[in-house]
Design a protein around this motif. Structure first.
Motif, short mmCIF file in Angstrom:
data_model
loop_
_atom_site.label_atom_id
_atom_site.label_comp_id
_atom_site.label_asym_id
_atom_site.label_seq_id
_atom_site.Cartn_x
_atom_site.Cartn_y
_atom_site.Cartn_z
N PRO A 361 0.83 -1.20 0.00
CA PRO A 361 0.00 0.00 0.00
C PRO A 361 0.86 1.25 0.00
O PRO A 361 1.97 1.27 0.55
CB PRO A 361 -0.80 -0.15 1.29
CG PRO A 361 0.00 -1.06 2.16
CD PRO A 361 0.67 -2.01 1.22
N VAL A 362 0.33 2.31 -0.65
CA VAL A 362 1.06 3.58 -0.70
C VAL A 362 1.02 4.23 0.68
O VAL A 362 -0.01 4.24 1.35
CB VAL A 362 0.42 4.52 -1.74
CG1 VAL A 362 1.11 5.88 -1.74
CG2 VAL A 362 0.49 3.88 -3.12
N LYS A 363 2.14 4.76 1.10
CA LYS A 363 2.23 5.41 2.40
C LYS A 363 2.45 6.90 2.24
O LYS A 363 3.05 7.36 1.25
CB LYS A 363 3.38 4.80 3.21
CG LYS A 363 3.18 3.33 3.56
CD LYS A 363 4.35 2.79 4.38
CE LYS A 363 4.15 1.32 4.74
NZ LYS A 363 5.28 0.79 5.53
N ALA A 364 1.96 7.64 3.22
CA ALA A 364 2.18 9.09 3.20
C ALA A 364 3.65 9.40 3.39
O ALA A 364 4.36 8.71 4.13
CB ALA A 364 1.35 9.74 4.29
N THR A 365 4.14 10.42 2.73
CA THR A 365 5.52 10.88 2.86
C THR A 365 5.52 12.23 3.58
O THR A 365 4.49 12.92 3.63
CB THR A 365 6.15 11.05 1.47
OG1 THR A 365 5.43 12.07 0.75
CG2 THR A 365 6.11 9.74 0.69
N PRO A 366 6.64 12.63 4.13
CA PRO A 366 6.71 13.96 4.73
C PRO A 366 6.31 15.07 3.76
O PRO A 366 5.67 16.04 4.14
CB PRO A 366 8.18 14.07 5.15
CG PRO A 366 8.61 12.66 5.37
CD PRO A 366 7.89 11.85 4.34
N GLU A 367 6.69 14.91 2.48
CA GLU A 367 6.33 15.91 1.47
C GLU A 367 4.81 16.00 1.33
O GLU A 367 4.23 17.09 1.25
CB GLU A 367 6.96 15.54 0.12
CG GLU A 367 6.62 16.51 -0.99
CD GLU A 367 7.11 16.03 -2.35
OE1 GLU A 367 7.05 16.82 -3.31
OE2 GLU A 367 7.54 14.86 -2.45
N ALA A 368 4.14 14.83 1.31
CA ALA A 368 2.68 14.80 1.17
C ALA A 368 1.99 15.40 2.40
O ALA A 368 1.01 16.14 2.27
CB ALA A 368 2.22 13.37 0.93
N GLU A 369 2.50 15.07 3.57
CA GLU A 369 1.90 15.60 4.79
C GLU A 369 2.06 17.11 4.87
O GLU A 369 1.15 17.82 5.31
CB GLU A 369 2.52 14.90 6.00
CG GLU A 369 2.11 13.43 6.12
CD GLU A 369 2.84 12.70 7.22
OE1 GLU A 369 3.86 13.24 7.71
OE2 GLU A 369 2.39 11.59 7.59
N GLN A 370 3.22 17.62 4.43
CA GLN A 370 3.42 19.07 4.43
C GLN A 370 2.47 19.73 3.42
O GLN A 370 1.92 20.80 3.69
CB GLN A 370 4.87 19.39 4.08
CG GLN A 370 5.20 20.88 4.17
CD GLN A 370 5.03 21.43 5.57
OE1 GLN A 370 5.51 20.85 6.54
NE2 GLN A 370 4.31 22.55 5.69
N PHE A 371 2.31 19.11 2.25
CA PHE A 371 1.38 19.63 1.24
C PHE A 371 -0.03 19.73 1.80
O PHE A 371 -0.71 20.75 1.65
CB PHE A 371 1.39 18.73 0.00
CG PHE A 371 0.41 19.15 -1.07
CD1 PHE A 371 0.79 20.02 -2.07
CD2 PHE A 371 -0.90 18.67 -1.06
CE1 PHE A 371 -0.12 20.42 -3.05
CE2 PHE A 371 -1.82 19.06 -2.03
CZ PHE A 371 -1.42 19.93 -3.02
N LEU A 372 -0.47 18.66 2.47
CA LEU A 372 -1.81 18.64 3.03
C LEU A 372 -1.97 19.75 4.08
O LEU A 372 -2.97 20.47 4.09
CB LEU A 372 -2.09 17.27 3.65
CG LEU A 372 -3.48 17.06 4.25
CD1 LEU A 372 -4.55 17.17 3.18
CD2 LEU A 372 -3.56 15.69 4.94
#
Length: 496
Positions: A361-372
């Motif tokens: 499964p795809v996991k959240a990355t720090p980049e994605a969490e910062q974007f959100l």
């Protein structure tokens, strides 16, 4: 066709003549001229091009000037094409009872459509066009009186017919009249160059304007002064307005008409259906009506006669009319039986469980969490829609926001913008962890999670969503009244 064209306008005309093989009686040769092969699907493409180019040539239409015309639809669609290509704004007036497909097509092509009350009939939409043209200095096409309408048919349609029958005698040419442009323009050429050809004009049997032989009240400029006393509402949209046009009256006075045939509305519908199902020719009610006239003629004419019927347009602009009233949108009983004849992919059986995932499964990355985090705390864009580009539920929400003029940011997770390094997938994983929801769409207002499509629609109906908007200082049009569930895709309706 078979060559390159400089613009779409060069493809107007040169429509095919096709033999009818199954519907006519034996011993009579029945042909149809398929005007649906014009670029916008009707004979009125010829009128539109002829009138606009004539006005340009005479200096009556200036660059950038707005064009206006009253239309039942086909003329407006043709004008919308011509004006789009040539760069003229277009406004059309149209009675509200004509099919909605036509007004949507005109708007798709960039035209403005001004509706007039159905009770005012065709003369009402014509009067509105005149009123607007005079008030704003717009160019009025005057299709019902404009000689350029008939002249274009004399230069194009009539020679095409003569070429198609250069090797055999054309005994009858069958048409409706409408604006009178096709009738006058073609008939006068046939009378000169093919005098043995009889011109047969059809009209609704319950609205016999020509058959009544009663005069049409007319203003000094040739426009109708009032509805014709014999007019009654009928099925054939655009075939006969509530007045006799000046061009049609010209044809009558010049003795160009040999016979007038009354046509039943039911016969027109049946002929349209028969053309589709037995000849593979998809056309509208007016085409069916004209063919019904040709079939009526074929019963009594001499053996070996050659009959040509003008079929004005395609059937696609009649989807909301009685022509399609008996055509189901859901599966019929026979279709359900076909579905049940094999075991899989059926609505009446549970779907097979999806295959087990083969990838991690795809996991959240720090980049994605910062974007959100950045998106949800951006006070300049408090309404955020996390969406998929072509998801119909996402489009339903976009429709609601658009209707109410609600400004929003759409983060389309599957778009090209978010594909590199699967950024869209990692943002979705971060989003799912943040809300506990795994479905898309997801909507936020002022950083607060609202839910998906259903939750937003429920809150909109209760007024709760509007309260959220006001709390977040979002300006929108609060005068709009809409049932948000009407914006959902039609396939969500209950099935058979």
């Amino acid at each position: 066709m078979g060559r390159r064209y400089n613009s779409i306008l060069e493809t107007v005309g040169h429509t095919p003549t096709v033999r009818i093989n199954k519907l006519g009686p034996s011993g009579v040769n029945l042909f149809v001229k398929l005007e649906a092969f014009n670029p916008m699907g009707s004979v009125k493409d010829r009128l539109a091009l002829g009138v606009i180019e004539d006005a340009e040539k005479k200096g009556l239409l200036k660059p950038g000037q707005t064009v206006i015309e009253a239309t039942s639809g086909n003329t407006g669609i043709g004008l919308a094409m011509v004006c789009a290509q040539k760069g003229y704004p277009l406004v059309v007036t149209m009675a509200e009872n004509f099919s909605v497909e036509r007004r949507r097509m005109m708007r798709f092509l960039g035209a403005k459509v001004v509706l007039t009350p159905a009770a005012e009939k065709g003369s009402g939409m014509l009067a509105k066009a005149v009123e607007l043209a005079q008030a704003h200095g717009w160019f009025l096409c005057r299709q019902f009186e404009n000689e350029a309408n008939a002249e274009f048919h004399s230069r194009t349609t009539a020679p095409e017919i003569l070429d198609d029958f250069s090797d055999i005698q054309l005994d009858y040419w069958v048409t409706g009249f409408g604006t009178g442009g096709t009738l006058k323009g073609v008939a006068r050429v046939l009378k000169e160059r093919s005098p043995q050809t009889k011109v047969v004009v059809c009209e609704p049997d319950n609205s016999p304007l020509l058959g009544s032989h009663l005069p049409q009240a007319r203003a000094d400029n040739g426009m109708p002064a009032s509805s014709h006393p014999s007019f009654r509402p009928h099925l054939m949209q655009g075939w006969t307005p509530d007045f006799i046009s000046k061009l049609t009256e010209d044809a009558v006075n010049a003795g160009l008409i040999d016979e007038i045939l009354p046509i039943k509305g039911s016969d027109a519908l049946q002929a349209s259906l028969n053309l589709a199902r037995q000849e593979g020719i998809f056309c509208g009610i007016t085409s069916g009506a004209t063919l019904a006239g040709g079939l009526q003629l074929a019963q009594s004419c001499a053996p070996g006669s050659n009959i040509l019927c003008m079929l004005p347009d395609t059937g696609e602009r009649y989807l909301s009319t009685p022509l399609f009233a008996e055509i189901e949108t859901e599966m019929t009983e026979a279709e359900i039986e076909i579905s049940r004849s094999t075991p899989g992919y059926r609505f009446d059986k549970p779907s097979s469980p999806p295959p087990a995932p083969t990838a991690s499964p795809v996991k959240a990355t720090p980049e994605a969490e910062q974007f959100l985090h950045d998106v949800l705390t951006d006070h300049s864009q408090p309404v955020v829609l996390f969406a998929l580009e072509w998801c119909e539920f996402c489009w339903s929400l976009r429709k609601l926001f658009g209707r109410c003029k609600i400004p929003f940011r759409s983060v389309d997770l599957d778009s090209a913008q978010y594909q590199q390094n699967n950024l869209g997938g990692t943002i979705r994983a971060a989003l799912n962890a943040h809300t506990g929801y795994v479905t898309i769409p997801q909507v936020f207002v002022g950083g607060e999670f609202v839910g998906g499509c259903g939750e937003v629609f429920d809150e909109f109906k209760s007024g709760r969503f509007q309260e959220r908007l006001k709390k977040a200082s979002v300006s929108y049009d609060d005068s709009v009244s809409v049932d948000p569930y009407s914006l959902l895709p039609t396939w969500l309706h209950p099935r058979n």
